[in-house]
Design an enzyme around this catalytic site. Structure first.
Site, short mmCIF file in Angstrom:
data_model
loop_
_atom_site.label_atom_id
_atom_site.label_comp_id
_atom_site.label_asym_id
_atom_site.label_seq_id
_atom_site.Cartn_x
_atom_site.Cartn_y
_atom_site.Cartn_z
N ARG A 112 50.11 16.09 0.01
CA ARG A 112 49.05 17.06 -0.23
C ARG A 112 49.57 18.48 0.02
NH1 ARG A 112 43.25 16.64 2.85
NH2 ARG A 112 44.52 17.06 4.71
N SER A 113 49.47 19.32 -1.01
CA SER A 113 49.87 20.72 -0.88
C SER A 113 48.67 21.60 -0.58
CB SER A 113 50.58 21.20 -2.16
OG SER A 113 51.77 20.47 -2.37
N GLY A 115 45.32 20.37 -1.74
CA GLY A 115 44.15 19.51 -1.75
C GLY A 115 43.25 19.66 -2.96
N HIS A 116 43.76 20.30 -4.04
CA HIS A 116 42.91 20.56 -5.20
C HIS A 116 43.01 19.47 -6.29
CE1 HIS A 116 42.44 24.56 -3.48
NE2 HIS A 116 41.44 24.75 -4.31
N GLY A 184 47.23 24.96 -4.11
CA GLY A 184 48.59 24.79 -3.60
C GLY A 184 49.62 24.81 -4.71
N VAL A 185 50.77 25.38 -4.41
CA VAL A 185 51.85 25.49 -5.38
C VAL A 185 52.37 24.12 -5.82
CG1 VAL A 185 54.32 26.09 -5.51
CG2 VAL A 185 52.64 27.82 -4.83
N ASN A 478 46.72 18.58 -14.88
CA ASN A 478 46.20 19.26 -13.69
C ASN A 478 44.68 19.20 -13.58
OD1 ASN A 478 48.61 19.94 -12.56
ND2 ASN A 478 48.54 22.11 -13.03
N TYR A 479 44.02 18.77 -14.64
CA TYR A 479 42.58 18.50 -14.57
C TYR A 479 42.40 16.99 -14.46
CZ TYR A 479 41.48 23.33 -15.98
OH TYR A 479 41.35 24.70 -16.03
#
Length: 537
Positions: A112-113, A115-116, A184-185, A478-479
């Site tokens: 987890r970077s 959390g998105h 997060g990156v 990313n979605y």
């Protein structure tokens, strides 16, 4: 009476068996955690002790650490599966130990970077397998080199921190990435990463020149040592299928000292269907310096009736005079006025686009507190042919039938159309007019509300079928959207992976990702419900 006594005895025996099974399960889980913890202590660098970075459910800080980076409250329920351990890594050896020890103990690993992940896959699983989370938020260093026009960015940094550190060194440089500063990156870059400079400079991954990755054996690799195939895979194919990305080296881009923004609104009563039709005809053909988004939602008009509102959040890499001339030449239906436009610096536009009030200090970009936190569902689509006025009228009526609907149209074209669909795993290049983001937010907690709003989202997605890509119906990694397919990683793993893999990456890129995966992680240690499977599956 004897029958009742016998029945009570059976109930007592059944209850005792359940208690024994529960105790046995708890003891087994505790045993696994103890073995895992011991392995972590033995494997990590003694100069950087890992002990203080380990949190088990028995630790009083465990709930706060877990919840700190849960960005979708759908996944913050008491029934949400919890990890057996969270590692708040502070040193590369902590991650290396986590990989090696996770394999030895046959545990599922989550990274987890920020959390998105829209489906929460960076901190939960929908399987019954014990899992642990490596939290990257401590690994957030950003080293900007303006002379070389590059920066090394650790995966735990946020986009807001990246923008802030660039602007700290230069008012002539920026980076093409997302508009949400708390993202997060690690996940954003590895899945493609897009923002409002994509038509000028492409995606985030189109501007990444190196990376540092910990592979399945715990080895620390860079672009040269990992090879071009693996570097290609982790720049758009999702890093979590291939290892743990520690950092990326990005190529900064030039921005003018003055940019221009506007965010005008139009409603159905202002001939919105005609404006929307024209947007689809021109948005991907406008000047590359112009990113003109179109976002719809439902509001009540002055008569208390439902109507559709459109907002047009826009960034132009230039001055307001040129912007008004451009828009009124190619998109006069919008009715843009000079008074609608605001000139500012690029870093100020980042704040503006995130809905911070004008004049907000740029230090707001360093905050890791989301501007909004609630349950939500996101889906995506791609538009390849223009939608007519009648089509938009149909869409508007369906939006008003359902609750809390929001549709955002993001323009493509420009630099996006110039880059090959095979250059990165992200294939949605030439031929795409726009990407649609469906978003439904709600405030009520619990299963009943969640199921209702999820159903609304899926209905809207179904209504849009005639207007979007087909065979496959494409989607943006990313979605993240588990509706389009889940992998159980059994004997049918490759076939299950094709279902969502072709939507996210298209066939050729999916096949290449599978070949890379099979070579670098043949036992499929790095996996989730939508990861890249191996060929052997």
């Amino acid at each position: 009476m004897a029958t009742m006594s016998s029945f009570n005895m059976q109930i007592s025996i059944f209850t005792l068996l359940l208690l024994l099974l529960s105790t046995q399960s708890s003891a087994t889980s505790s045993s696994i955690t103890n073995r895992f913890t011991q392995c972590l202590n033995n494997r990590s660098d003694p100069s950087f002790p890992i002990t203080g970075e380990l949190y088990t459910p028995g630790n009083s800080s465990f709930p706060a650490v877990l919840q700190k980076y849960i960005r979708n409250l759908r996944f913050n329920e008491s029934t949400t599966p919890k990890p057996i351990l969270i590692i708040t890594a502070k040193h590369v050896s902590h991650i290396q130990a986590a990989v090696v020890c996770g394999k030895e103990n046959r545990l599922l690993m989550k990274t987890r970077s920020g959390g998105h992940d829209y489906e929460g896959l960076s901190y939960l699983t929908n399987t019954n397998q014990p899992f642990f989370v490596v939290d990257m938020f401590n690994l957030r260093s950003i080293n900007v080199d303006i002379e070389q026009e590059t920066a090394w960015v650790e995966a735990g940094a946020t986009l807001g921190e990246v923008y802030y550190r660039i602007a700290e060194k230069s008012d002539k440089h920026g980076f093409p990435a997302g508009v949400c500063p708390t993202v997060g990156v690690g996940g954003h870059f590895s899945g493609g990463g897009y923002g409002n400079m994509m038509r000028k400079y492409g995606l985030s991954v189109d501007n990444i020149v190196d990376a540092r990755l910990i592979d399945v054996n715990g080895a620390l690799l860079n672009r040269k040592s990992m090879g071009e195939d693996l570097f290609w895979a982790i720049t758009g194919g999702g890093g979590v299928s291939f290892g743990v990305v520690l950092s990326y080296k990005i190529k900064l881009v030039r921005v003018p000292e003055i940019v221009t923004v506007f965010n005008i609104q139009r409603t159905e009563e202002q001939n919105l269907s005609t404006i929307a039709q024209r947007w689809v005809q021109v948005a991907d053909k406008l000047d590359n310096n112009l990113f003109l988004r179109m976002r719809f939602d439902v509001i009540n008009n002055t008569n208390g009736e439902k109507t559709i509102r459109a907002v047009f959040p826009t960034l132009y890499l230039g001055n307001s005079k040129n912007l008004v001339t451009l828009v009124n030449k190619d998109f006069p239906e919008l009715g843009l006025l000079k008074s609608d436009c605001i000139e500012m610096s690029w870093i100020e536009s980042v704040l503006y686009y995130t809905d911070f009030p004008i004049g907000t200090s740029r230090t707001a970009l360093l905050s890791r507190t989301p501007q909004r936190l609630n349950p939500f569902k996101i889906k995506s689509d791609y538009v390849k042919t223009p939608i007519l006025k009648q089509g938009f009228e149909f869409i508007f009526e369906r939006m008003k039938e359902l609750e809390n609907q929001m549709l955002a149209f993001n323009p493509y074209g420009g630099r996006m159309s110039e880059i090959s669909e095979f250059a990165k795993p992200f294939p949605h290049r030439a031929g795409n007019i726009a990407k649609i983001q469906y978003e439904v937010n709600w405030d009520e907690l619990g299963d009943e509300a969640e199921n209702r709003y999820l159903n609304y989202t899926r209905l809207m997605y179904d209504y849009m079928t005639p207007f979007v890509s087909k065979n496959p119906r494409e989607a943006f990694l990313n979605y993240r959207d588990l509706d389009i397919g889940i992998n159980h990683h059994g004997r049918n793993g490759y076939i299950e992976g094709m279902v969502y893999g072709h939507k996210y990456f298209k066939e050729t890129n999916y096949k290449r990702l599978v070949r890379v995966k099979t070579r670098v992680d043949p036992q499929n240690f790095f996996r989730n419900e939508q990861s890249i499977p191996t060929l052997s599956s």
